[in-house]
Write a protein that holds these residues in place. Sequence first.
Motif, PDB file in Angstrom:
ATOM      1  N   LYS A  55       0.049 -28.099 -20.452  1.00 57.01           N
ATOM      2  CA  LYS A  55       0.332 -28.454 -19.110  1.00 57.01           C
ATOM      3  C   LYS A  55      -1.392 -28.232 -18.746  1.00 57.01           C
ATOM      4  O   LYS A  55      -1.941 -27.823 -19.367  1.00 57.01           O
ATOM      5  N   ALA A  56      -1.701 -29.276 -17.707  1.00 50.28           N
ATOM      6  CA  ALA A  56      -2.891 -29.337 -17.522  1.00 50.28           C
ATOM      7  C   ALA A  56      -3.486 -28.177 -16.574  1.00 50.28           C
ATOM      8  O   ALA A  56      -2.845 -27.587 -15.899  1.00 50.28           O
ATOM      9  N   PRO A  57      -4.688 -27.893 -16.693  1.00 54.47           N
ATOM     10  CA  PRO A  57      -5.497 -26.804 -15.978  1.00 54.47           C
ATOM     11  C   PRO A  57      -5.474 -26.915 -14.716  1.00 54.47           C
ATOM     12  O   PRO A  57      -5.725 -27.949 -13.884  1.00 54.47           O
ATOM     13  N   PHE A  58      -5.041 -25.789 -13.946  1.00 56.99           N
ATOM     14  CA  PHE A  58      -4.985 -25.769 -12.513  1.00 56.99           C
ATOM     15  C   PHE A  58      -6.282 -26.064 -11.734  1.00 56.99           C
ATOM     16  O   PHE A  58      -6.362 -26.749 -10.591  1.00 56.99           O
ATOM     17  N   ASP A  59      -7.422 -25.531 -12.509  1.00 55.40           N
ATOM     18  CA  ASP A  59      -8.599 -26.090 -11.627  1.00 55.40           C
ATOM     19  C   ASP A  59      -9.297 -27.264 -11.953  1.00 55.40           C
ATOM     20  O   ASP A  59     -10.171 -27.703 -11.321  1.00 55.40           O
ATOM     21  N   TRP A  60      -8.283 -28.182 -12.547  1.00 55.49           N
ATOM     22  CA  TRP A  60      -8.857 -29.717 -12.596  1.00 55.49           C
ATOM     23  C   TRP A  60      -7.862 -30.674 -11.901  1.00 55.49           C
ATOM     24  O   TRP A  60      -8.158 -31.818 -11.749  1.00 55.49           O
ATOM     25  N   GLU A 111     -19.195 -34.366 -21.052  1.00 56.28           N
ATOM     26  CA  GLU A 111     -18.670 -35.885 -21.156  1.00 56.28           C
ATOM     27  C   GLU A 111     -17.710 -36.015 -19.668  1.00 56.28           C
ATOM     28  O   GLU A 111     -17.791 -37.175 -19.406  1.00 56.28           O
ATOM     29  N   THR A 112     -17.270 -34.889 -19.047  1.00 57.68           N
ATOM     30  CA  THR A 112     -16.645 -35.090 -17.837  1.00 57.68           C
ATOM     31  C   THR A 112     -17.039 -33.850 -17.061  1.00 57.68           C
ATOM     32  O   THR A 112     -17.180 -32.776 -17.343  1.00 57.68           O
ATOM     33  N   VAL A 113     -17.530 -34.251 -15.725  1.00 57.98           N
ATOM     34  CA  VAL A 113     -18.020 -33.249 -14.693  1.00 57.98           C
ATOM     35  C   VAL A 113     -16.667 -33.175 -13.698  1.00 57.98           C
ATOM     36  O   VAL A 113     -16.573 -34.096 -12.862  1.00 57.98           O
ATOM     37  N   TRP A 114     -16.259 -31.759 -13.555  1.00 58.36           N
ATOM     38  CA  TRP A 114     -15.068 -31.703 -12.601  1.00 58.36           C
ATOM     39  C   TRP A 114     -15.800 -31.045 -11.275  1.00 58.36           C
ATOM     40  O   TRP A 114     -16.671 -30.267 -11.113  1.00 58.36           O
ATOM     41  N   THR A 118      -5.429 -35.563 -10.002  1.00 56.76           N
ATOM     42  CA  THR A 118      -6.744 -34.922 -10.479  1.00 56.76           C
ATOM     43  C   THR A 118      -7.610 -34.335  -9.407  1.00 56.76           C
ATOM     44  O   THR A 118      -7.357 -34.844  -8.328  1.00 56.76           O
ATOM     45  N   HIS A 119      -8.493 -33.466  -9.806  1.00 50.47           N
ATOM     46  CA  HIS A 119      -9.538 -33.388  -8.877  1.00 50.47           C
ATOM     47  C   HIS A 119     -10.795 -34.283  -8.664  1.00 50.47           C
ATOM     48  O   HIS A 119     -10.653 -35.331  -9.794  1.00 50.47           O
ATOM     49  N   TRP A 120     -11.647 -34.362  -7.889  1.00 50.78           N
ATOM     50  CA  TRP A 120     -12.683 -35.145  -8.305  1.00 50.78           C
ATOM     51  C   TRP A 120     -13.193 -35.081  -9.490  1.00 50.78           C
ATOM     52  O   TRP A 120     -13.479 -33.735 -10.114  1.00 50.78           O
ATOM     53  N   GLU A 169     -17.839 -40.898  -9.097  1.00 50.27           N
ATOM     54  CA  GLU A 169     -16.997 -39.849  -8.820  1.00 50.27           C
ATOM     55  C   GLU A 169     -15.458 -40.574  -8.460  1.00 50.27           C
ATOM     56  O   GLU A 169     -15.364 -41.270  -7.602  1.00 50.27           O
ATOM     57  N   HIS A 170     -14.347 -40.127  -9.083  1.00 49.36           N
ATOM     58  CA  HIS A 170     -13.219 -40.401  -8.689  1.00 49.36           C
ATOM     59  C   HIS A 170     -11.996 -39.526  -8.765  1.00 49.36           C
ATOM     60  O   HIS A 170     -12.205 -38.339  -9.549  1.00 49.36           O
ATOM     61  N   TRP A 171     -10.904 -39.929  -8.676  1.00 47.13           N
ATOM     62  CA  TRP A 171      -9.464 -39.116  -8.790  1.00 47.13           C
ATOM     63  C   TRP A 171      -8.413 -40.178  -9.035  1.00 47.13           C
ATOM     64  O   TRP A 171      -8.449 -41.165  -8.760  1.00 47.13           O
ATOM     65  N   HIS A 172      -7.431 -39.506  -9.740  1.00 50.16           N
ATOM     66  CA  HIS A 172      -6.236 -40.489  -9.929  1.00 50.16           C
ATOM     67  C   HIS A 172      -5.011 -39.522 -10.178  1.00 50.16           C
ATOM     68  O   HIS A 172      -5.098 -38.267 -10.417  1.00 50.16           O
ATOM     69  N   GLY A 173      -3.762 -40.282  -9.758  1.00 53.57           N
ATOM     70  CA  GLY A 173      -2.545 -39.377  -9.800  1.00 53.57           C
ATOM     71  C   GLY A 173      -1.605 -39.964  -9.354  1.00 53.57           C
ATOM     72  O   GLY A 173      -1.530 -41.421  -9.069  1.00 53.57           O
ATOM     73  N   ALA A 174      -0.311 -39.431  -9.165  1.00 51.21           N
ATOM     74  CA  ALA A 174       0.855 -40.353  -8.795  1.00 51.21           C
ATOM     75  C   ALA A 174       1.144 -40.503  -7.355  1.00 51.21           C
ATOM     76  O   ALA A 174       0.641 -39.746  -6.571  1.00 51.21           O
TER      77      ALA A 174
END
Length: 136
Positions: free
Chosen positions: A11-16, A117-120, A48-50, A91-96
């Motif tokens: 499960k992907a982390p809630f904070d991301w 490698e990734t900045v959330w 995702t978050h930004w 900076e971007h986001w992606h999802g359904a």
Amino acid sequence: MEFVERTATSKAPFDWFTGDVWWDVIVAGEAPSRLRANLVRFSPGARTHWHSHAVGQTLHVVSGVALIGTRDGAVFEARAGETVACPPGEEHWHGAAPDHFMEHIALWEGTGDGSPETVWGEAVPEEVYGGARRRS
């Protein structure tokens, strides 16, 4: 040649992420490789978050309808079989989409120098997620 040991779906982390998101790690390359690839499954409306990637990110949509947003307010729609490249540092986001499940393969690279490698960032608000969609 060797078969890579498969890891359990996580499960992907809630904070991301916002909503229900699950992933399977396809590859997390060990030095000298910097390759990263995950199969990511988003429930309708999940996203995702930004965030940004130091070396960029490529998203290949496997099924459903993907939404990809940028800080300038653009929201792009991508469908199964389409690939979207996000440049380094963008900076971007992606999802359904809100009415479809979506799966994509996320590909990115580690930095090789130990830097992130990734900045959330923060969660994407509903008014940004629901913005007018564009096609490529």
